[in-house]
Design a protein around this motif. Structure first.
Motif, PDB file in Angstrom:
ATOM      1  N   SER A 178       0.742  -1.359   0.020  1.00  0.00           N
ATOM      2  CA  SER A 178       0.084  -0.103  -0.004  1.00  0.00           C
ATOM      3  C   SER A 178       0.671   1.124  -0.031  1.00  0.00           C
ATOM      4  N   PHE A 179       0.472   2.266  -0.488  1.00  0.00           N
ATOM      5  CA  PHE A 179       0.942   3.404  -0.539  1.00  0.00           C
ATOM      6  C   PHE A 179      -0.169   4.705  -0.572  1.00  0.00           C
ATOM      7  N   ASN A 180      -0.384   5.037   0.672  1.00  0.00           N
ATOM      8  CA  ASN A 180      -1.527   5.950   0.909  1.00  0.00           C
ATOM      9  C   ASN A 180      -1.178   7.186   1.137  1.00  0.00           C
ATOM     10  N   PHE A 181      -2.136   8.144   0.860  1.00  0.00           N
ATOM     11  CA  PHE A 181      -1.798   9.611   0.716  1.00  0.00           C
ATOM     12  C   PHE A 181      -2.653  10.027   1.899  1.00  0.00           C
ATOM     13  N   THR A 182      -2.360  10.911   2.641  1.00  0.00           N
ATOM     14  CA  THR A 182      -3.028  11.780   3.420  1.00  0.00           C
ATOM     15  C   THR A 182      -2.989  13.342   3.586  1.00  0.00           C
ATOM     16  N   ILE A 183      -3.945  13.898   3.472  1.00  0.00           N
ATOM     17  CA  ILE A 183      -4.028  15.388   3.441  1.00  0.00           C
ATOM     18  C   ILE A 183      -4.510  15.619   4.756  1.00  0.00           C
ATOM     19  N   THR A 184      -3.807  16.464   5.541  1.00  0.00           N
ATOM     20  CA  THR A 184      -4.149  17.414   6.800  1.00  0.00           C
ATOM     21  C   THR A 184      -4.873  18.343   6.676  1.00  0.00           C
ATOM     22  N   ALA A 185      -5.826  18.750   7.527  1.00  0.00           N
ATOM     23  CA  ALA A 185      -6.510  20.072   7.605  1.00  0.00           C
ATOM     24  C   ALA A 185      -6.798  20.402   6.038  1.00  0.00           C
TER      25      ALA A 185
END
Lengths: 113, 114
Positions: free
Chosen positions: A74-81
């Protein structure tokens, strides 16, 4: 066979919420690269990040962070705020020998003000 | 100033016509590509050229013919257009043809076949 799966077709979040976009890949190659691209409403695809298969370090760039786990492919992408400008379609892609990119089907993110 | 530019941005035409899409990159890259994005946003490579030489030619009808007069240009000519050809076509380039290269995309050409 190479394959990239982005199970989330569409996601909506309210501004300032955090959101994670999932990407699962399949490959038999031991050397490969993973990418994320952003396609805003204007249409042009923009490169966000590249990670090679030997580098499992997570990466943070401002409000963006990426979590690469070979154990779960897996290569997950998180955007904060999240912000309204983050609204776009996000593509995960895999590239290995053969010089071909395999794109996932994209996740359409809508950030509601 | 645009790194990868393609024209036209919109193309509306009748079935059976022949049309071309032009692409130019000013990044000094050696490799150029054509991708097709369908109505479900699925992106699939069609062709790639490295220094004017064809290196990837996916299963694409032979009505589609790419032409690379030099390494900064890769044009796409489509003969006898069909309804199913309606899509967004993206030109892209990369420094080289290695699989670690990041792609730089043009803004796309939205082709509508009536």
């Amino acid at each position: 066979a190479q394959k990239v799966t982005q199970a989330q077709t569409e996601i909506s979040v309210v501004e300032k919420e955090d959101v994670t976009l999932d990407c699962v890949y399949e490959t038999r190659d031991t050397t490969y690269y993973l990418f994320w691209y952003k396609q805003p409403p204007s249409g042009e695809l923009v490169f966000l990040i590249r990670r090679n298969s030997f580098d499992e370090q997570n990466e943070i760039s401002g409000r963006y962070s990426w979590n690469f786990q070979k154990s779960t492919s897996s290569f997950n992408f998180t955007i904060t705020a999240s912000q309204v400008v983050d609204s776009a379609v996000y593509f995960c892609a895999l590239s290995s020998t053969g010089n071909q990119f395999y794109f996932g089907t994209g996740t359409s993110l809508t950030v509601i003000p | 100033d645009t790194a990868v530019s393609q024209t036209p941005k919109y193309l509306v035409t009748q079935m059976g016509n022949d049309k071309s899409i032009k692409c130019e990159q000013n990044l000094g890259h050696d490799t150029m590509y054509w991708y097709k994005q369908d109505s479900k946003k699925f992106l699939k490579i069609m062709f790639s050229y490295n220094n004017k030489e064809l290196i990837i030619n996916e299963t694409v009808p032979n009505r589609f013919s790419p032409k690379s007069p030099d390494k900064a240009h890769l044009n796409l000519h489509i003969n006898s257009l069909e309804l199913g050809d309606s899509a967004v076509y993206f030109c892209a380039s990369s420094q080289d043809n290695g699989y670690n290269e990041k792609l730089f995309f043009g803004s796309g050409t939205q082709l509508s076949v009536l």
